[in-house]
Design an enzyme around this catalytic site. Structure first.
Site, PDB file in Angstrom:
ATOM      1  N   HIS A 263     -10.130 -13.310  16.344  1.00 31.86           N
ATOM      2  CA  HIS A 263     -10.064 -12.392  15.204  1.00 31.86           C
ATOM      3  C   HIS A 263      -8.988 -12.800  14.195  1.00 31.86           C
ATOM      4  CE1 HIS A 263      -6.541 -10.876  17.242  1.00 31.86           C
ATOM      5  NE2 HIS A 263      -6.327  -9.962  16.321  1.00 31.86           N
TER       6      HIS A 263
ATOM      7  N   HIS B   2       0.894  -0.070  19.180  1.00 31.95           N
ATOM      8  CA  HIS B   2      -0.438  -0.104  19.797  1.00 31.95           C
ATOM      9  C   HIS B   2      -0.673  -1.355  20.628  1.00 31.95           C
ATOM     10  CE1 HIS B   2      -1.328  -2.533  16.152  1.00 31.95           C
ATOM     11  NE2 HIS B   2      -2.246  -3.104  16.918  1.00 31.95           N
TER      12      HIS B   2
END
Length: 220
Positions: free
Chosen positions: A193, A125
């Site tokens: 993140h 991904h």
């Protein structure tokens, strides 16, 4: 001679791809994300690059920690979608550009970057999450890609300055390619993140905005 038409940056998460595949683009939770991808997709549709250099990190899908290089360049003719545990997404393979990739590899090595090279590996991904939102792909993709994998998951990792110099060398490599190609650079990943630990799932938008502002105005 190849020339860089521009660069874009976009997040990658598996969930963006899952939401796209499940037609959640108008879902109130997901709509803001896809709305922010829309101008990038429109820009790519207008500029129509021949090749996109996808700078990303693998998530221990195509590579494992027994051989996880700092800089790994994909030189293959085609890239398929990896199965990350729940079945591969229903996306067609995307063409590579072995000639440009080979040239980039030779140029980066000449610039004293110790590269690793790969082909015949499915991409996860890190590439296909943003790519599937940025480009139409039925029945096929309108662009070829050259994947450049950054080894940021296993210490020791290159310094920020080393990555910065890699970007400068990558520009020299692309612009010295003799064929007339329109090349777009796509940087994909995340900023503040954290994927595990006590702050897993949280972002720091103020820090992100400050970082991006400095990255544009004063990268040094």
């Amino acid at each position: 001679m190849a020339h860089i038409i521009g660069g874009i940056a976009a997040s990658h998460t598996p969930t963006i791809g899952f939401a796209y595949d499940r037609n959640k683009r108008d879902d109130p939770v997901w709509a803001p994300i896809f709305e922010n991808f829309a101008p990038l997709a429109a820009w790519l549709a207008e500029k129509r690059p021949d090749v996109m250099v996808m700078i990303y990190n693998d998530h221990v899908t195509s590579f494992f920690f027994d051989h996880y290089s700092a800089f790994a360049l994909g030189v293959g003719p085609e890239w398929s979608v990896a199965d990350e545990g729940g079945g591969a997404r229903d996306l067609p393979p995307v063409k590579g550009h072995p000639q440009l990739a080979s040239h980039i590899g030779h140029s980066l090595m000449a610039d004293e970057f110790d590269m690793s090279f790969f082909q015949h590996r499915a991409l996860d991904h890190g590439c296909f999450s943003p790519l599937s939102v940025l480009c139409p792909h039925e029945p096929e993709w309108p662009v070829s890609i050259v994947p450049l994998q950054m080894g940021v998951l296993q210490f020791p990792i290159p310094t920020s300055r080393r990555f910065y110099k890699l970007g400068q060398a990558l520009r020299r490599a692309i612009e010295s390619y003799p064929e007339d190609l329109r090349v777009a650079i796509v940087g994909t990943g995340g900023l503040s993140h954290q994927v595990h630990g006590e702050r897993a799932g949280f972002n720091n938008p103020d820090w992100d905005a400050r970082f991006l502002d400095l990255f544009e105005r004063d990268p040094e």
